[in-house]
Design a protein around this motif. Structure first.
Motif, short mmCIF file in Angstrom:
data_model
loop_
_atom_site.label_atom_id
_atom_site.label_comp_id
_atom_site.label_asym_id
_atom_site.label_seq_id
_atom_site.Cartn_x
_atom_site.Cartn_y
_atom_site.Cartn_z
N LYS A 44 0.83 -1.20 0.00
CA LYS A 44 0.00 0.00 0.00
C LYS A 44 0.87 1.26 0.00
CE LYS A 44 -0.56 -0.47 5.03
NZ LYS A 44 0.12 -1.77 5.13
N LEU A 45 0.30 2.34 -0.54
CA LEU A 45 0.99 3.62 -0.54
C LEU A 45 0.58 4.48 0.65
CD1 LEU A 45 1.64 2.73 -3.49
CD2 LEU A 45 1.52 5.15 -4.10
N GLN A 46 -0.70 4.45 0.99
CA GLN A 46 -1.20 5.23 2.12
C GLN A 46 -1.29 4.34 3.36
OE1 GLN A 46 -1.33 8.35 1.66
NE2 GLN A 46 -1.21 8.27 -0.57
N PRO A 47 -1.04 4.90 4.53
CA PRO A 47 -1.14 4.08 5.75
C PRO A 47 -2.57 3.59 5.99
CG PRO A 47 -0.90 6.42 6.28
CD PRO A 47 -0.66 6.29 4.82
N ALA A 48 -2.68 2.36 6.45
CA ALA A 48 -4.00 1.78 6.69
C ALA A 48 -4.59 2.22 8.03
CB ALA A 48 -3.92 0.26 6.64
N LYS A 49 -3.76 2.74 8.92
CA LYS A 49 -4.23 3.23 10.21
C LYS A 49 -3.74 4.66 10.43
CE LYS A 49 -4.43 -1.06 12.95
NZ LYS A 49 -3.92 -1.71 14.18
N VAL A 58 7.70 6.29 16.02
CA VAL A 58 6.76 7.31 15.55
C VAL A 58 5.34 6.97 15.97
CG1 VAL A 58 5.74 8.35 13.49
CG2 VAL A 58 8.22 8.00 13.61
N THR A 59 4.99 5.70 15.86
CA THR A 59 3.64 5.27 16.24
C THR A 59 3.39 5.49 17.73
OG1 THR A 59 3.53 3.64 14.45
CG2 THR A 59 2.08 3.28 16.35
N GLU A 60 4.35 5.15 18.56
CA GLU A 60 4.21 5.36 20.01
C GLU A 60 4.02 6.84 20.31
OE1 GLU A 60 6.54 4.33 24.20
OE2 GLU A 60 7.58 4.14 22.28
N PHE A 61 4.79 7.69 19.62
CA PHE A 61 4.67 9.14 19.81
C PHE A 61 3.26 9.62 19.45
CE2 PHE A 61 4.93 13.44 17.98
CZ PHE A 61 5.47 14.14 19.04
N LYS A 62 2.75 9.19 18.31
CA LYS A 62 1.44 9.66 17.86
C LYS A 62 0.31 9.15 18.75
CE LYS A 62 2.74 10.25 12.99
NZ LYS A 62 2.48 9.85 11.59
N LEU A 63 0.42 7.90 19.21
CA LEU A 63 -0.62 7.34 20.08
C LEU A 63 -0.66 8.04 21.43
CD1 LEU A 63 -0.23 3.51 19.34
CD2 LEU A 63 -2.14 4.99 18.68
N ASP A 72 1.99 2.71 12.25
CA ASP A 72 2.27 1.31 11.94
C ASP A 72 3.33 0.85 12.94
OD1 ASP A 72 3.36 -1.14 10.86
OD2 ASP A 72 2.41 -0.63 8.95
N SER A 73 2.91 0.04 13.90
CA SER A 73 3.81 -0.35 14.98
C SER A 73 4.98 -1.21 14.50
CB SER A 73 3.03 -1.09 16.07
OG SER A 73 2.38 -2.24 15.53
N LYS A 74 4.82 -1.86 13.33
CA LYS A 74 5.91 -2.69 12.81
C LYS A 74 6.91 -1.86 12.01
CE LYS A 74 3.35 -7.05 12.64
NZ LYS A 74 2.86 -8.15 11.75
N LEU A 75 6.40 -0.99 11.14
CA LEU A 75 7.28 -0.20 10.29
C LEU A 75 7.88 0.99 11.02
CD1 LEU A 75 5.28 -0.14 6.91
CD2 LEU A 75 7.30 -1.52 7.50
N VAL A 105 -8.04 6.00 17.09
CA VAL A 105 -7.41 5.22 16.02
C VAL A 105 -8.47 4.91 14.96
CG1 VAL A 105 -6.28 3.05 15.41
CG2 VAL A 105 -5.69 4.22 17.54
N VAL A 106 -8.13 5.22 13.72
CA VAL A 106 -9.01 4.96 12.58
C VAL A 106 -8.31 3.96 11.66
CG1 VAL A 106 -10.21 5.95 10.59
CG2 VAL A 106 -10.01 7.27 12.72
N GLU A 107 -9.00 2.87 11.35
CA GLU A 107 -8.41 1.83 10.51
C GLU A 107 -9.17 1.72 9.20
OE1 GLU A 107 -6.71 -2.75 10.83
OE2 GLU A 107 -7.90 -1.88 12.47
N ARG A 108 -8.41 1.61 8.11
CA ARG A 108 -8.98 1.50 6.77
C ARG A 108 -8.71 0.11 6.21
NH1 ARG A 108 -6.27 6.89 6.51
NH2 ARG A 108 -7.87 8.41 7.05
N PRO A 109 -9.41 -0.28 5.14
CA PRO A 109 -9.32 -1.67 4.66
C PRO A 109 -7.96 -2.07 4.11
CG PRO A 109 -11.24 -0.55 3.72
CD PRO A 109 -10.44 0.48 4.43
N GLY A 110 -7.17 -1.11 3.61
CA GLY A 110 -5.89 -1.44 3.02
C GLY A 110 -5.91 -1.29 1.51
N ALA A 111 -5.02 -2.02 0.83
CA ALA A 111 -4.85 -1.88 -0.61
C ALA A 111 -5.33 -3.12 -1.34
CB ALA A 111 -3.38 -1.62 -0.93
#
Length: 303
Positions: free
Chosen positions: A110-115, A268-273, A261-264, A279-285
């Motif tokens: 995917k190009l855009q983040p899913a969460k 940064v994810t910890e900072f934003k949370l 994205d906690s894996k990638l 948290v908004v989650e989208r279906p993906g690509a």
């Protein structure tokens, strides 16, 4: 009205300034802005970011028929443009489901983040602060104690210099310098979709910066950078708090952190949370292969 700024005519105009071909689909209550993107081997694919947009309530003749016609049109366009595949990243599960029924398949590329994380700025400041984690509140106090300041700026070079430091430290890819220059030039004075550059400083020395795009009552934190050598001053914490306060004062309702994205990106994810947003989650690509040989070869190259 579009459900995402990535599906607006304004974004299409910006994509054209980058040299991309842009196509529009608008049939039977299905809309899509399609961008042709180049890939290795001198090939291309068609990309639909945060789309297509489907008004299910207004569809006539059933959603499957309308989506079947949409997929047929995408296949024809792909063949005309000699595209290898079509990739869609819809905002809603309902759209993803009907795409899958018509031949699209999930992909991890995917190009855009899913969460993402979104802060509600309609709350009063006390309530917003109360939602921050202990670590976020502590970092904010440290930055305030060190007398950092935040200002809005039109000096893109300040951001670019900080971005160089950030990309070297975190070893992640960034857009070419020309992209940010065109982005800032195009949107800085835009009436409907302005971009704002915020800079956190200590005695005039830039420590962190953010580019925030404002559209339809939401500020989108699209690009950020900081000087890691002065991380002890916690400049990003004050930067984002002042951005929220400024947007709130301008009657902007939400602050979208644009991707976690906690894996990638674990740090940064910890900072934003830590800012207590939803948290908004989208279906993906999802992809629809058109030229199978080249699609399989492309997948091998991207492993």
């Amino acid at each position: 009205m579009s459900q995402s700024f990535l599906q607006t005519n304004t974004w299409a105009e910006f994509q054209r300034t980058l040299g991309h071909q842009v196509f529009n689909y608008d049939e039977n209550n299905i809309k899509a802005l399609i961008v042709r993107r180049d890939i290795p081997l001198r090939k291309n694919y068609l990309y639909i970011s945060h789309g297509p947009e489907i008004d299910f309530n207004a569809l006539t003749g059933g959603s499957d028929n309308a989506v079947r016609n949409f997929v047929r049109a995408m296949r024809q366009l792909a063949k005309k443009e000699k595209a290898v595949f079509v990739q869609a990243e819809p905002l809603f599960d309902s759209v993803a489901q009907v795409l899958v029924r018509q031949g699209f398949r999930p992909t991890q590329k995917k190009l855009q983040p899913a969460k993402t994380v979104v802060n509600d700025l309609t709350k009063d400041e006390t309530e917003i602060l109360a939602g921050f984690s202990h670590g976020t509140r502590y970092s904010l106090r440290v930055a305030q104690k060190n007398n950092l300041t935040v200002r809005e700026s039109d000096e893109l070079e300040v951001f670019l210099q900080l971005l160089d430091k950030t990309s070297q430290r975190q070893k992640f890819g960034t857009h070419p310098r020309e992209y940010y220059e065109k982005f800032f030039e195009f949107f800085s004075d835009h009436a409907e979709m302005p971009v704002k550059l915020f800079v956190a400083e200590l005695d005039g020395a830039p420590l962190a910066a953010a580019l925030v795009l404002v559209w339809q009552g939401t500020g989108y934190y699209l690009h950020g950078a900081s000087d890691y050598s002065r991380k002890d001053l916690r400049a990003p914490s004050l930067l984002h708090w002042e951005i929220m306060r400024q947007l709130k004062a301008e009657d902007v309702n939400n602050y979208d952190w644009w991707g976690i994205d906690s894996k990638l990106w674990p740090g940064v994810t910890e900072f934003k949370l830590g800012w207590g947003g939803q948290v908004v989650e989208r279906p993906g690509a999802f992809v629809f292969p058109v030229r199978w040989f080249w699609y399989e070869l492309y997948k091998l190259l991207k492993r």
